[in-house]
Design an enzyme around this catalytic site. Structure first.
Site, PDB file in Angstrom:
ATOM      1  CB  CYS B  15      -0.879  -0.022   1.252  1.00 14.18           C
ATOM      2  SG  CYS B  15      -1.813   1.495   1.527  1.00 14.18           S
ATOM      3  N   PRO B  16       0.604   2.265  -0.761  1.00 13.67           N
ATOM      4  CG  PRO B  16       0.603   4.531  -1.440  1.00 13.67           C
ATOM      5  CD  PRO B  16       1.435   3.498  -0.725  1.00 13.67           C
TER       6      PRO B  16
END
Lengths: 131, 186
Positions: B15-16
């Site tokens: 992430c992200p």
């Protein structure tokens, strides 16, 4: 619904950097307009040299292994990604004066402004986040 | 494997990045096409569904195989797709179609069908319809269904133009369907 996200980055450690840039890139990738106001230690996060060697909080250095194992991108990569996605960086003029820094000390493409610059942007933003 | 139009390999990314890559990959996907995102980030399961909702694409579903998540997202343009006029007559309700004698023809994309369709429905995506008319019996009653009634409206018109006579467009479509769903994925 507001399409703007306003972020204040006021701290300069590695963890702070991830909190700021993860939220910022995720928001930008979700078609939000994003601006980050870097103030005090937060300026470290976009300082050309400073951002290459951000420190972990004291006593948390053992997390370095976890970062590597989870293949977390390096901060300079996230900064580049944020710029590419159109995230606006505003550096705090007052802090720069106090610390003797100029626009050239920071990554390219930033804006320099004061508190009102940020407040004007953030007046209709939702959410506004502080790290 | 579920058929998709564009595939994105986001395996190994944290992430992200799966979201950022998905956003970029979407620009190469045509409206109505399906993007498959392959990811190992467990957070991507909730994140991609939320992302799709935020930006207005249709999150179809996720299947997992051996630690890899396969997410399916159909590119939408809310302004054009939801507002399209439906002109085909006759129409029939979901309930009448399910209870009826005819064939339910599901013209959504293969991935949408795979993640849940009316038991017994036949899948021919709208884009393939003209090439696959020989799979249909012109003497049979056919209830054409999609997600909101827009694609099925166009498909029904195509069938009529090809000489089919017993065609109904099913409204409101799968978005209003609350009955039993058959799935091709786990």
């Amino acid at each position: 619904m507001s399409n703007k996200v306003a972020i204040i980055a006021a701290n300069g450690g590695l963890f702070d950097a991830y909190k700021v840039f993860n939220i910022a890139t995720a928001a930008a990738a979700s078609d939000k307009e994003v601006a980050i106001f870097f103030t005090f230690e937060g300026l470290n996060l976009i300082h050309k040299q400073g951002m290459q060697a951000l420190e972990m909080p004291a006593g948390k250095e053992h997390f370095a292994e976890g970062f590597a194992k989870a293949q977390i991108p390096a901060i300079p990569e996230l900064v580049e990604m944020a710029i590419e996605l159109g995230v606006k960086f505003i550096a705090c003029q007052m802090t720069m004066d106090v610390m003797g820094l100029t626009k050239e000390d920071f990554v390219d493409g930033i804006e320099v402004g004061g508190a009102v610059t940020f407040l004007e942007y953030a007046k209709d933003a939702a959410p506004t986040l502080t790290f | 494997m579920i058929k998709s139009d564009v595939q994105l390999d986001a395996k190994g990314l944290a992430c992200p990045m799966p979201i950022v890559k998905t956003k970029k990959a979407m620009s190469d996907v045509a409206e109505g096409q399906v993007l498959e995102v392959q990811a190992t980030d467990k957070g991507s399961v909730a994140d991609l569904a939320a992302w799709s909702k935020t930006v207005g694409h249709q999150y179809i579903g996720t299947s997992e195989d051996n630690g890899v998540f396969y997410h399916y997202i159909r590119k939408c343009n809310l302004e054009t797709s939801e507002a399209m006029e439906k002109s085909f007559e006759p129409t029939i309700s979901n309930e009448e179609a399910v209870a009826g004698e005819g064939l339910i023809l599901d013209v959504r994309e293969v991935a949408e069908y795979a993640f849940g369709h009316i038991p017994g429905a036949k899948s021919i995506p709208m884009g393939d319809l003209t090439n696959r008319l020989n799979e249909l019996d012109p003497s049979q009653t056919i209830y054409v269904i999609c997600r909101t009634g827009t694609r099925s409206d166009l498909a029904a018109q195509q069938l009529k133009a090809a000489g089919f006579t017993n065609i109904y467009n099913v409204l409101p479509g799968m978005t209003g369907y609350t009955g039993e769903l058959q799935k091709e994925v786990q």
